[in-house]
Design a protein around this motif. Sequence first.
Motif, PDB file in Angstrom:
ATOM      1  N   SER A  16       0.879  -1.093  -0.232  1.00 58.03           N
ATOM      2  CA  SER A  16      -0.010  -0.043  -0.098  1.00 58.03           C
ATOM      3  C   SER A  16       0.885   1.212  -0.055  1.00 58.03           C
ATOM      4  CB  SER A  16      -0.845   0.032   1.142  1.00 58.03           C
ATOM      5  OG  SER A  16      -1.833  -0.860   1.056  1.00 58.03           O
ATOM      6  N   LEU A  17       1.883   1.326   0.900  1.00 56.93           N
ATOM      7  CA  LEU A  17       2.785   2.380   0.776  1.00 56.93           C
ATOM      8  C   LEU A  17       3.352   2.527  -0.473  1.00 56.93           C
ATOM      9  CD1 LEU A  17       3.359   4.220   3.044  1.00 56.93           C
ATOM     10  CD2 LEU A  17       5.629   2.921   3.660  1.00 56.93           C
ATOM     11  N   ALA A  18       3.830   1.559  -1.140  1.00 55.48           N
ATOM     12  CA  ALA A  18       4.790   1.646  -2.487  1.00 55.48           C
ATOM     13  C   ALA A  18       3.724   2.363  -3.513  1.00 55.48           C
ATOM     14  CB  ALA A  18       5.226   0.388  -2.830  1.00 55.48           C
ATOM     15  N   MET A  19       2.472   2.018  -3.280  1.00 49.81           N
ATOM     16  CA  MET A  19       1.451   2.733  -4.353  1.00 49.81           C
ATOM     17  C   MET A  19       1.159   3.774  -3.727  1.00 49.81           C
ATOM     18  SD  MET A  19      -1.142  -0.862  -4.797  1.00 49.81           S
ATOM     19  CE  MET A  19      -1.905   0.034  -5.857  1.00 49.81           C
ATOM     20  N   GLY A  20       1.516   4.450  -2.910  1.00 52.06           N
ATOM     21  CA  GLY A  20       1.235   5.888  -2.410  1.00 52.06           C
ATOM     22  C   GLY A  20      -0.297   5.975  -1.937  1.00 52.06           C
ATOM     23  N   LEU A  21      -0.680   4.765  -1.296  1.00 53.94           N
ATOM     24  CA  LEU A  21      -1.999   4.531  -0.497  1.00 53.94           C
ATOM     25  C   LEU A  21      -1.490   4.631   1.048  1.00 53.94           C
ATOM     26  CD1 LEU A  21      -3.833   2.056  -2.568  1.00 53.94           C
ATOM     27  CD2 LEU A  21      -4.157   4.385  -2.717  1.00 53.94           C
ATOM     28  N   SER A  22      -2.250   5.010   1.940  1.00 56.01           N
ATOM     29  CA  SER A  22      -2.349   4.803   3.304  1.00 56.01           C
ATOM     30  C   SER A  22      -2.498   3.199   3.698  1.00 56.01           C
ATOM     31  CB  SER A  22      -3.132   5.580   4.041  1.00 56.01           C
ATOM     32  OG  SER A  22      -3.055   5.289   5.150  1.00 56.01           O
ATOM     33  N   PRO A  23      -1.687   2.816   4.468  1.00 49.34           N
ATOM     34  CA  PRO A  23      -1.847   1.263   4.921  1.00 49.34           C
ATOM     35  C   PRO A  23      -3.369   1.143   5.188  1.00 49.34           C
ATOM     36  CG  PRO A  23       0.072   2.134   5.673  1.00 49.34           C
ATOM     37  CD  PRO A  23      -0.476   3.318   5.132  1.00 49.34           C
ATOM     38  N   GLY A  24      -3.983   0.075   4.886  1.00 49.45           N
ATOM     39  CA  GLY A  24      -5.367  -0.224   4.959  1.00 49.45           C
ATOM     40  C   GLY A  24      -6.341  -0.154   3.651  1.00 49.45           C
ATOM     41  N   PHE A  25      -5.615   0.690   2.717  1.00 45.57           N
ATOM     42  CA  PHE A  25      -6.452   0.693   1.649  1.00 45.57           C
ATOM     43  C   PHE A  25      -6.041  -0.052   0.517  1.00 45.57           C
ATOM     44  CE2 PHE A  25      -6.558   5.140   3.134  1.00 45.57           C
ATOM     45  CZ  PHE A  25      -7.992   5.323   3.339  1.00 45.57           C
ATOM     46  N   SER A  26      -6.829  -0.927  -0.324  1.00 44.27           N
ATOM     47  CA  SER A  26      -6.547  -1.572  -1.192  1.00 44.27           C
ATOM     48  C   SER A  26      -6.490  -0.879  -2.611  1.00 44.27           C
ATOM     49  CB  SER A  26      -7.684  -2.970  -1.358  1.00 44.27           C
ATOM     50  OG  SER A  26      -8.942  -2.251  -1.780  1.00 44.27           O
ATOM     51  N   SER A  27      -5.905  -1.744  -3.598  1.00 47.52           N
ATOM     52  CA  SER A  27      -5.575  -0.896  -4.928  1.00 47.52           C
ATOM     53  C   SER A  27      -6.945  -1.009  -5.454  1.00 47.52           C
ATOM     54  CB  SER A  27      -4.712  -1.749  -5.653  1.00 47.52           C
ATOM     55  OG  SER A  27      -5.237  -3.156  -5.742  1.00 47.52           O
ATOM     56  N   ALA A  28      -7.888  -1.790  -5.223  1.00 46.50           N
ATOM     57  CA  ALA A  28      -9.183  -1.885  -6.210  1.00 46.50           C
ATOM     58  C   ALA A  28     -10.011  -0.687  -5.698  1.00 46.50           C
ATOM     59  CB  ALA A  28     -10.031  -2.886  -5.281  1.00 46.50           C
ATOM     60  N   GLN A  29      -9.871  -0.064  -4.490  1.00 40.04           N
ATOM     61  CA  GLN A  29     -10.400   1.502  -4.128  1.00 40.04           C
ATOM     62  C   GLN A  29      -9.647   2.537  -4.992  1.00 40.04           C
ATOM     63  OE1 GLN A  29      -9.589   0.648  -0.191  1.00 40.04           O
ATOM     64  NE2 GLN A  29     -11.659   0.625   0.484  1.00 40.04           N
ATOM     65  N   GLY A  30      -8.338   2.206  -5.660  1.00 36.67           N
ATOM     66  CA  GLY A  30      -7.861   3.351  -6.482  1.00 36.67           C
ATOM     67  C   GLY A  30      -7.931   4.965  -6.464  1.00 36.67           C
ATOM     68  N   ALA A  31      -8.230   5.645  -7.219  1.00 32.74           N
ATOM     69  CA  ALA A  31      -7.512   6.722  -7.110  1.00 32.74           C
ATOM     70  C   ALA A  31      -8.603   7.744  -5.891  1.00 32.74           C
ATOM     71  CB  ALA A  31      -8.024   7.736  -8.253  1.00 32.74           C
ATOM     72  N   SER A  32      -9.944   7.418  -5.602  1.00 30.08           N
ATOM     73  CA  SER A  32     -10.696   7.943  -4.848  1.00 30.08           C
ATOM     74  C   SER A  32     -10.044   7.734  -3.221  1.00 30.08           C
ATOM     75  CB  SER A  32     -12.031   6.932  -4.484  1.00 30.08           C
ATOM     76  OG  SER A  32     -12.508   7.777  -5.952  1.00 30.08           O
ATOM     77  N   ALA A  33      -9.469   6.446  -3.072  1.00 32.33           N
ATOM     78  CA  ALA A  33      -8.648   6.028  -1.665  1.00 32.33           C
ATOM     79  C   ALA A  33      -7.434   6.840  -1.835  1.00 32.33           C
ATOM     80  CB  ALA A  33      -8.489   4.740  -1.713  1.00 32.33           C
ATOM     81  N   LYS A  34      -6.718   6.919  -2.794  1.00 27.74           N
ATOM     82  CA  LYS A  34      -5.366   7.587  -2.996  1.00 27.74           C
ATOM     83  C   LYS A  34      -5.492   9.174  -2.406  1.00 27.74           C
ATOM     84  CE  LYS A  34      -1.212   8.202  -5.476  1.00 27.74           C
ATOM     85  NZ  LYS A  34      -0.415   7.851  -6.683  1.00 27.74           N
ATOM     86  N   VAL A  35      -6.819   9.613  -3.323  1.00 25.11           N
ATOM     87  CA  VAL A  35      -6.765  11.039  -2.703  1.00 25.11           C
ATOM     88  C   VAL A  35      -7.310  11.073  -1.081  1.00 25.11           C
ATOM     89  CG1 VAL A  35      -8.331  13.100  -3.285  1.00 25.11           C
ATOM     90  CG2 VAL A  35      -7.613  11.727  -4.920  1.00 25.11           C
ATOM     91  N   PHE A  36      -7.928  10.357  -0.771  1.00 23.10           N
ATOM     92  CA  PHE A  36      -8.658  10.491   0.698  1.00 23.10           C
ATOM     93  C   PHE A  36      -7.142  10.236   1.587  1.00 23.10           C
ATOM     94  CE2 PHE A  36      -9.647   8.608   4.790  1.00 23.10           C
ATOM     95  CZ  PHE A  36     -10.819   9.401   5.076  1.00 23.10           C
ATOM     96  N   SER A  37      -6.268   9.153   1.019  1.00 22.84           N
ATOM     97  CA  SER A  37      -5.082   8.856   1.948  1.00 22.84           C
ATOM     98  C   SER A  37      -4.181   9.966   1.983  1.00 22.84           C
ATOM     99  CB  SER A  37      -4.675   7.626   1.162  1.00 22.84           C
ATOM    100  OG  SER A  37      -3.116   7.393   2.000  1.00 22.84           O
ATOM    101  N   GLN A  38      -4.237  10.823   1.008  1.00 17.57           N
ATOM    102  CA  GLN A  38      -3.178  12.025   1.070  1.00 17.57           C
ATOM    103  C   GLN A  38      -3.625  13.188   1.529  1.00 17.57           C
ATOM    104  OE1 GLN A  38      -2.753  12.161  -3.579  1.00 17.57           O
ATOM    105  NE2 GLN A  38      -0.816  11.041  -3.623  1.00 17.57           N
TER     106      GLN A  38
END
Length: 157
Positions: A16-38
């Motif tokens: 998750s961290l390598a993908m730029g997502l906060s731990p706990g988010f799956s890649s299936a949640q995609g861009a929306s999760a990434k924006v939320f994470s950031q």
Amino acid sequence: MGASQYRSRLAPWLVSLAMGLSPGFSSAQGASAKVFSQHCVACHGDKGQGVVGLAPALAGPLKPVLAQALGRDYVSQVLVYGLSGRIVSQGQTFVGAMPNQGALSDAELSDVANYLAQELNGLQGPLFQPEHFERVRALKPVPTHKDLRAIRAQVWP
């Protein structure tokens, strides 16, 4: 905990961290999760559970708000213009400021708003489109934080 158990718990976190997502988010949640994470996790928690004394939960209490057109307007205006002052959520009082997220693109704002609605509050279908945020940015006069708290009083259960 043994080494293999530690590695099995650590592996998804590192991915998750390598993908730029906060731990706990799956890649299936995609861009929306990434924006939320950031932009949201630091104050509202990785699952939108809130942080006592800092920021209210977004997961759960927003469901009845987002189910209303005026509630969706409120959430989108808070995202674009921020919110400060005293609010009460789930019996907790928060006094502080949420910075505006107006630097995000309309598409990113739409992504994060839909993430709040769908992933964190179980509502169906995309409720926000980028064009909605374009209209919010064009509001004249720009809503004040006092105006936003007045809208909140109308839509909050």
